[in-house]
Write an enzyme that holds these catalytic residues in place. Structure first.
Site: not given
Lengths: 952, 255
Positions: B96, B217, B219
């Protein structure tokens, strides 16, 4: 001085401009075809051409998408004959956070000598708007005179801040008569009793007060800081209530005496035990008045402020979740109905949303829960509730205590003239002139300064570098340090406070409400480590004084003593407020319309009402995934767009425990009876916790009262009734209050008329969930599943969405039987814990009708509902009343056929019935009491009605 | 062979550092949060790590343009260290805001590019949007991080994720990830491609496959209960994004 202009290359679409064209269109102005936005940078420097070019090329303009120029003529103007240009910049004194980043980045390029930076925006409107239309575009969309103005570029200059010349400003009060005291009353917002107490104190001291001492007292004794109405003596219905807060809300907490309540009503936020190792703290604040005047900055600093509450609780908590509740006037309000000096609700809505999102997203805190309500009376007094949940080690959850000799350290942002008198402003009525006089009360926040502050303070906490922490909020240093030093005393050197610009008086420094500041008590042997830590991450920290043991507040400026008050007088010298309260239930007209044979259109109308419609447009613009803990998101279902009941997060990533956050708010019931409004709000918040798979074993509540002018006995009476309900409900549900806040005097005067907001109580609930794997979402999941209703339906449509849609309020407000509700919720929790519940949704606005429709279109599955099966608490013959009744403590529950028996066994003794089935028809079909089909609507049509209003 | 050491870079405004560190730890790496000032002041050495991550956030407020101020800082103050790091065969991941910074610093699509020919700018919608997207892995890409993965379902949360590419700036091997619809169609438009990104590209890598950056994302989807529909579909043990971290750790073990 250099002027740099940067714009997108002409072949690329300008997303900012496109958004503006849409807004212009909404104003019914059709003469503007496109808008392009040019960013202007003014650099206060004398740079050689190559350095200026380097700054443009490598910093200010993107080489792929943008072009720049640093000479006249400007983009637009002579170049594009078709365009009308408007250039807008911030007013002097308004700090634009971008300026600091630019100066840093220019330094990174190896260029020094740029003294200051200002930014502006130039809008190129293409088309043929006339002068009048340009004015409308400026005043309704582009310029807020509180912070911005239109510039003619050739007039631009960097204003010089005047230097401050010290002189001690003593204020004559000892010899004044009551007429002479009037201006002081007005200036500081004191009551007569308070001024008398102050005069008596200074008589004893044998001197007149210094201005900064009166400022300190005004801040410390303000409604915002001490809640003097709630703590006052109220005579109500023949009895005297001594301290409403202690005798209702806090009393419930005291009597419940839950061992998991770690810190209640004593710190910046309430704290509960999460898992024996970690603790959760929760606080909700309002930032109403600033948001009315400057929605973007007001709401952003609202978030910034409430985030500092958990950070300033115990020895500091990490903010892990935000919640936002807004109350606005309807966005389609005609401009003709807008009073002078009031911003249009659509603009307030958009500005508030953007402020909350920009600040919250930048801090990296997920915004997971909220609500948005609409009523015309919020026109001049929009309500902006911002809440933050924090996480901290349990053994650091109690408020710290400084020792004499500890240093007073201010950390974070610099102090400017921001928000001077914000607290007294917050406790006053707004008038048509507020916008003009209150400019200094509003500022633009700087979320990155706050993020850096959070990052270093959590490290400092873990290294034990300070003994106590608190936030600078309303009242600035005056409130923060004054409160901290109550038990010891303190000496502060106001000239040591880092300033944004010169020219502030000692008094302005002391009461400034500049954002992003925290105050620490640091033992002398830790100060070096603390200052080094702050410096290592570019966070400013300054020692500004020392805690003493003389229980006095002593302020000095460049060696001159400018203030000297005893802590005893500052904190205990305020005379208790005495108020009268009355309450009488108003009678409204009962509806006289008949039940329509087909209720499909009525359901569509409720789904499409401002209060019920989808808030996806807002939710998507908040980051609800950051920090990686989300378990149940605000939008759920087959297409991730159904309205979830409450949010669940996993705050400790390697644990299966979760936290549920929910809220309840029902201002429309308050018109009929604030007691049942408060009871309903509590029931609603708890329903949502149970609906997503939680239980009531460890749920704590927060109260936020937003009220009209409580100097009026009927307003105060309504407040008393609401507070009494809070006590009654909390005791039975066994859900203690742990913190709260109130905002009174939310009224507006225009043309001799006083408009009060509806009585508004927001209940926020935080619950601990043992195992997040038991979470339940509200979307239907499997064809053929039976649909149950849990709870009893009554003829309770007073204040309902259905009555409102038909132009009535009615009198039959929904009530709560907390004993039965608790029993029912406990059983339902047991059922979800055993995995017997496939989907669950609470019935609130729009009752069974709206709940069934939402479950269906969220799951992409149809349903058939039979009203004759609904268990009623009293005879109701009308289909519309059964379908849209807003009786509390009810749920629609989807259960797999194989789990029916076990589910019914667990739910035994509660009001329970199968009222329908999940189907594959992609239709909502409802059959009335007589067995006739009264609704047959496709899921597509239902969902479209629900999504259309806020698809902006 | 020791444990893989991962440096999670922090700068003012970084905000996805903790969950990114957690993802790497779950994948078996050691991970440390290191402030950019620590690298600049030589208190930490990039050379001591095998993986560097520039995580999500709003570094320096995303003032001027997203990731721009950090990009200049990385390029001007740490450029040599980063170049050596890549030449040593090590891994860089940008997520990002990290993607925005790596591109604007000129480290992607190729470390040695003479002039910047691609950037990330405002979404076509003009809005910051948080939503889940389907992704398809571009098989011809040498990307180390996406090995063995066909499709992913991950959240995006950004306002400036639209990739703008001057002609010829990206080769086939630079393209690592596409936005797709639920069926895997790589030509689907908004909202499947949430930003209007050129060619529906969601992530790119350099020709070595070791410098990789993406807007979504990973994660935020390393375990089953992060999936937005796990209450409908049942929760799997791992989320789609987890394999990206595992791939990185597996690769770096051999360094």
């Amino acid at each position: 001085m250099h002027r740099v202009e940067v714009r997108l290359k002409s072949h690329l679409p300008d997303a900012r401009g496109l958004g503006l064209v849409k807004d212009i269109d909404d104003l019914d102005i059709t003469t503007v075809s496109t808008v392009r936005v040019v960013d202007i940078y003014w650099l206060d420097a004398d740079l050689p051409d190559d350095e200026l070019d380097l700054i443009c090329r490598e910093l200010l303009a993107d080489p792929v998408t943008q072009e720049y120029q640093c000479s006249t003529p400007s983009f637009g103007g002579a170049v594009d004959q078709q365009s009308h240009t408007i250039e807008i910049t911030y007013n002097a004194g308004v700090t634009d956070p971008i300026e600091g980043s630019i100066i840093k980045a220019i330094r990174d390029l190896g260029i020094s000598g740029v003294r200051a930076v200002k930014t502006a925006k130039r809008y190129l409107l293409q088309g043929h708007p006339d002068e009048n239309q340009v004015d409308v575009i400026c005043s309704r969309l582009l310029v807020n005179p509180i912070i911005q103005h239109v510039v003619r570029s050739e007039q631009f200059g960097f204003p010089e801040n005047p230097q401050y010349q010290f002189s001690l400003n003593q204020v004559e009060i000892l010899e004044l008569d009551s007429a002479g005291l009037l201006p002081l009353r007005r200036q500081f917002g004191f009551t007569d009793d308070e001024l008398e107490a102050i005069r008596a104190y200074f008589r004893q001291q044998g001197r007149n007060p210094v201005d900064v001492e009166l400022e300190t007292l005004a801040q410390t004794w303000s409604e915002h800081c001490v809640h003097k109405t709630f703590k006052g003596k109220i005579s109500f219905g023949g009895t005297t209530i001594n301290n409403l807060l202690k005798s209702t809300i806090m009393k419930a907490t005291e009597e419940l005496n839950k061992p998991w309540c770690l810190s209640v009503f004593e710190d910046n936020a309430g704290v509960i035990d999460f898992d024996g190792r970690w603790a959760l703290c929760f606080k909700v604040e309002t930032h109403n008045h600033p948001s009315a005047v400057e929605p973007y900055g007001g709401a952003a600093t609202g978030i910034g402020g409430v985030v500092r509450d958990p950070l300033g609780t115990g020895l500091g908590a990490k903010p892990i979740l935000n919640t936002d509740v807004f109350c606005f006037a309807p966005p389609d309000l005609p401009y003709e109905k807008l009073p002078r000096g009031v911003l249009h609700p659509r603009r307030i809505f958009k500005g508030v949303r953007a402020g909350v999102a920009d600040y919250g997203n930048r801090l990296g805190i997920p915004t997971l829960n909220g609500a948005i309500l609409f009523d015309e009376r919020y026109l001049a007094n929009p309500l902006v509730f911002c809440g933050t949940l924090g996480l901290m080690p349990k053994d650091l959850s109690r408020r710290g205590q400084q020792s004499p000799g500890d240093l007073v350290v201010v950390v974070g942002g610099r102090t400017g003239r921001d928000g001077i008198h914000g607290v007294t402003f917050a406790s006053e009525q707004l008038t048509g002139e507020s916008s003009a006089v209150s400019y200094s009360s509003v500022q633009i926040g700087n979320p990155i300064v706050e993020k850096k502050l959070i990052d270093v303070l959590l490290q400092a906490r873990d290294r034990g570098l300070y003994r106590r922490i608190t936030d600078c909020g309303g009242g600035g240093l005056s409130s923060a340090i004054g409160e901290m030093a109550e038990a010891t005393g303190v000496r502060v050197d106001l000239d040591k406070v880092p300033l944004k610009y010169a020219g502030l008086s000692y008094s302005e420094i002391w009461v400034s409400e500049s954002q992003e500041r925290m105050v620490l008590a640091v033992p002398p042997d830790c100060i070096e480590a603390l200052l080094n830590l702050c410096a290592s991450e570019d966070v400013e920290a300054a020692v500004i004084g020392e805690f003493t043991n003389d229980r006095r507040l002593r302020l000095s400026y460049n060696g001159n003593l400018v203030g000297d008050l005893s802590m005893e007088f500052l904190h205990r010298g305020r005379p208790q407020v005495k108020r009268e309260a009355t309450w009488q239930q108003r009678q409204y007209t009962e509806p006289d319309f008949g039940s329509p044979p087909d209720l499909g259109e009525a359901l569509l109308a409720i789904l499409g009402s401002w209060n019920v419609c989808s808030k996806e447009w807002v939710i998507r613009q908040y980051d609800h995934e950051v920090q990686g803990g989300s378990v149940l998101k605000p939008l759920v279902g087959r297409n991730n767009d159904g309205p979830g009941d409450a949010a669940i997060i996993r705050p400790v990533l390697d644990s299966e425990r979760g936290v549920i956050v929910a809220n309840g708010i029902n201002p429309k019931y308050g018109e009929i009876d604030p007691y049942w409004m408060a009871a309903s709000a509590i029931d609603e918040a708890l329903r949502q916790i149970v609906a997503v798979g939680g239980n009531l074993h460890r749920v704590a509540l927060l109260d936020n009262f937003c009220w009209g002018n409580t100097d009026r006995p009927d307003m105060l009476g309504a407040l008393v009734r609401a507070a009494q309900a809070c006590y009654d409900m909390a005791i039975v549900y066994q859900t203690p209050f742990i913190s709260g806040k109130d905002s009174l005097y939310n009224e507006f005067q225009t043309d001799g008329e006083t408009i009060s907001i509806p009585h508004t109580l927001l209940i926020s609930a935080v619950g601990v969930m043992d195992d997040v794997n038991r979470a339940v979402s509200m979307d239907f999941k499997a064809v053929g599943d039976p649909v149950y209703i849990v709870g009893t339906t009554r003829n309770e449509l007073g204040g309902s969405e259905y009555f409102r849609a038909n132009g009535f309020i009615g009198n039959s407000v929904p009530r709560v039987n907390p004993q039965r509700a608790r029993e029912l919720m406990n059983k339902l929790s047991m059922a979800t814990e055993r995995g017997l519940v496939r989907a669950c949704h609470d019935c609130s606005e729009g009752g069974i009708g709206v709940a069934a429709a939402e479950m269906a279109f969220a799951g992409g599955l149809g349903t058939t509902i039979h009203l004759k099966a609904v268990p009623l608490g009293e005879p109701i013959e009308r289909d519309d009343y059964i379908l849209f009744s807003e009786s509390n403590s009810r749920f629609l529950v989807e259960v797999a056929p194989e789990n029916k028996d076990e589910f019914e066994q667990i739910m035994g003794g509660t009001s329970l019935a199968v009222i329908g089935q999940v189907t594959d028809a992609e239709m909502l079909e409802v059959y009335g009491v007589a067995g006739r089909k009264i609704i047959a609507k496709s899921l597509g049509e239902l969902k479209e009605s629900w999504q259309r209003p806020l698809r902006w | 062979m020791g444990r893989v050491r991962t440096l999670i870079l922090r700068a003012p405004g970084t905000n996805c550092d903790a969950e990114t560190m957690f993802a790497f730890q779950q994948a078996g790496a050691e991970a440390a949060l290191v402030h950019v000032n620590q690298l600049i002041r030589r208190e930490e050495r990039l050379a001591d790590y095998q993986v560097m991550v520039v995580p999500g956030g709003f570094t320096y407020g995303d003032d001027i343009a997203a990731g721009k101020v950090l990009a200049n800082e990385l390029r001007l103050k740490l450029g040599e260290d980063i170049t050596r790091f890549v030449e040593d065969g090590k891994l860089i991941l940008g997520i990002c805001n990290g993607f925005q910074a790596l591109v604007k610093a000129g480290f992607l699509p190729e470390l040695k590019d003479a002039s910047p020919r691609l950037t990330l700018t405002n979404n076509d919608s003009g809005k910051f949007e948080c939503r889940w997207v389907y992704l398809g892995v571009h098989k011809p890409s040498p990307c180390v991080f996406t090995r063995g993965i066909d499709r992913l379902y991950l959240p995006v949360a950004h306002g400036e994720g639209k990739l703008v590419v001057l002609s010829g700036a990206l080769t086939e091997s630079n393209i690592a990830l596409f936005y797709t619809d639920e069926q895997g169609d790589i030509s689907a438009g908004y909202p499947h491609n949430p930003s209007g990104s050129a060619g529906n590209v969601a992530g790119i890598c350099d020709s070595s496959g070791r410098v990789f950056a993406l807007m979504p994302h990973p994660e935020r989807h390393i375990r089953g209960t992060q999936h937005p529909q796990w209450t409908r579909l049942g929760a799997r043990q791992y989320g789609d994004g987890f394999q990206i971290f595992r791939n990185a750790v597996e690769w770096a073990k051999n360094l």
